[in-house]
Design a protein around this motif. Structure first.
Motif, PDB file in Angstrom:
ATOM      1  N   PHE A 140       0.839  -1.165  -0.034  1.00  0.00           N
ATOM      2  CA  PHE A 140      -0.068  -0.085   0.054  1.00  0.00           C
ATOM      3  C   PHE A 140       0.845   1.208   0.054  1.00  0.00           C
ATOM      4  O   PHE A 140       0.588   2.263  -0.684  1.00  0.00           O
TER       5      PHE A 140
ATOM      6  N   LYS B 258      -5.136   3.520   7.258  1.00  0.00           N
ATOM      7  CA  LYS B 258      -4.960   2.282   6.949  1.00  0.00           C
ATOM      8  C   LYS B 258      -4.237   1.339   7.858  1.00  0.00           C
ATOM      9  O   LYS B 258      -4.667   0.433   8.338  1.00  0.00           O
TER      10      LYS B 258
ATOM     11  N   THR C  65      -4.446  -5.338  -0.365  1.00  0.00           N
ATOM     12  CA  THR C  65      -5.198  -6.289   0.425  1.00  0.00           C
ATOM     13  C   THR C  65      -5.325  -7.547  -0.121  1.00  0.00           C
ATOM     14  O   THR C  65      -5.143  -8.593   0.589  1.00  0.00           O
TER      15      THR C  65
ATOM     16  N   GLU D 193      -5.578   5.755  -3.117  1.00  0.00           N
ATOM     17  CA  GLU D 193      -5.708   4.977  -1.862  1.00  0.00           C
ATOM     18  C   GLU D 193      -6.684   3.974  -2.034  1.00  0.00           C
ATOM     19  O   GLU D 193      -6.446   2.895  -1.555  1.00  0.00           O
TER      20      GLU D 193
ATOM     21  N   ASN E  40      -5.255   0.282  -1.980  1.00  0.00           N
ATOM     22  CA  ASN E  40      -5.728  -0.634  -0.742  1.00  0.00           C
ATOM     23  C   ASN E  40      -6.203  -1.907  -1.325  1.00  0.00           C
ATOM     24  O   ASN E  40      -6.111  -2.840  -0.789  1.00  0.00           O
TER      25      ASN E  40
ATOM     26  N   THR F 259     -12.253  -0.678   5.219  1.00  0.00           N
ATOM     27  CA  THR F 259     -11.130  -0.105   5.342  1.00  0.00           C
ATOM     28  C   THR F 259     -11.651   1.302   4.248  1.00  0.00           C
ATOM     29  O   THR F 259     -11.306   2.290   4.643  1.00  0.00           O
TER      30      THR F 259
END
Length: 137
Positions: free
Chosen positions: A38, A116, A57, A49, A53, A97
């Motif tokens: 990230f 995060k 992830t 972002e 993410n 998130t």
């Protein structure tokens, strides 16, 4: 006359405790991978972002599935179904998130890196429960 003194054996920790410890340790490796990727994607390449993410992830989820299937839940059957369930649970983490990004980064201006990092314990706890009850049941 015989006198016996029995001492109750020390109970072994419940199975769930051992699983939680292994899950957390393995989760740590996935979290580290997730966070490093990230940071690289968001900070070095300037990627949004939300997309950074999702990608970071996904890598963490794949890492954690492989290790949890082998070491935490010792399940090697129906791996495709289990992975799809595990990934679906992982998507709940992405969604949670992303909601936190919307609330804290977009809404309150808090740095995305802090959001995060702060989301990780909450996501880990939610995913452990879901994976134990559904992915590896």
């Amino acid at each position: 006359m015989t006198v016996t003194t029995e001492t109750a054996p020390t109970p072994a920790p419940p199975r769930v405790t051992g699983q939680l410890v292994r899950y957390a340790l393995i989760g740590g490796s996935g979290v580290a991978l997730d966070l490093v990727v990230f940071l690289l994607l968001h900070n070095l390449t300037g990627m949004n972002e939300q997309l950074a993410n999702a990608l970071s992830t996904t890598l963490g989820i794949a890492n954690n599935f492989a290790l949890n299937a082998r070491f935490t839940f010792q399940r090697r059957d129906r791996l495709v179904v289990r992975f799809l369930r595990f990934y679906a649970v992982g998507l709940t983490g992405i969604a949670l998130t992303n909601l936190l990004f919307l609330a804290f980064t977009d809404g309150l201006g808090i740095d995305a890196n802090l959001v995060k990092a702060g989301s990780l314990p909450l996501v880990l706890a939610l995913q452990f429960v879901l994976n134990r009850k559904w992915s590896f049941a």
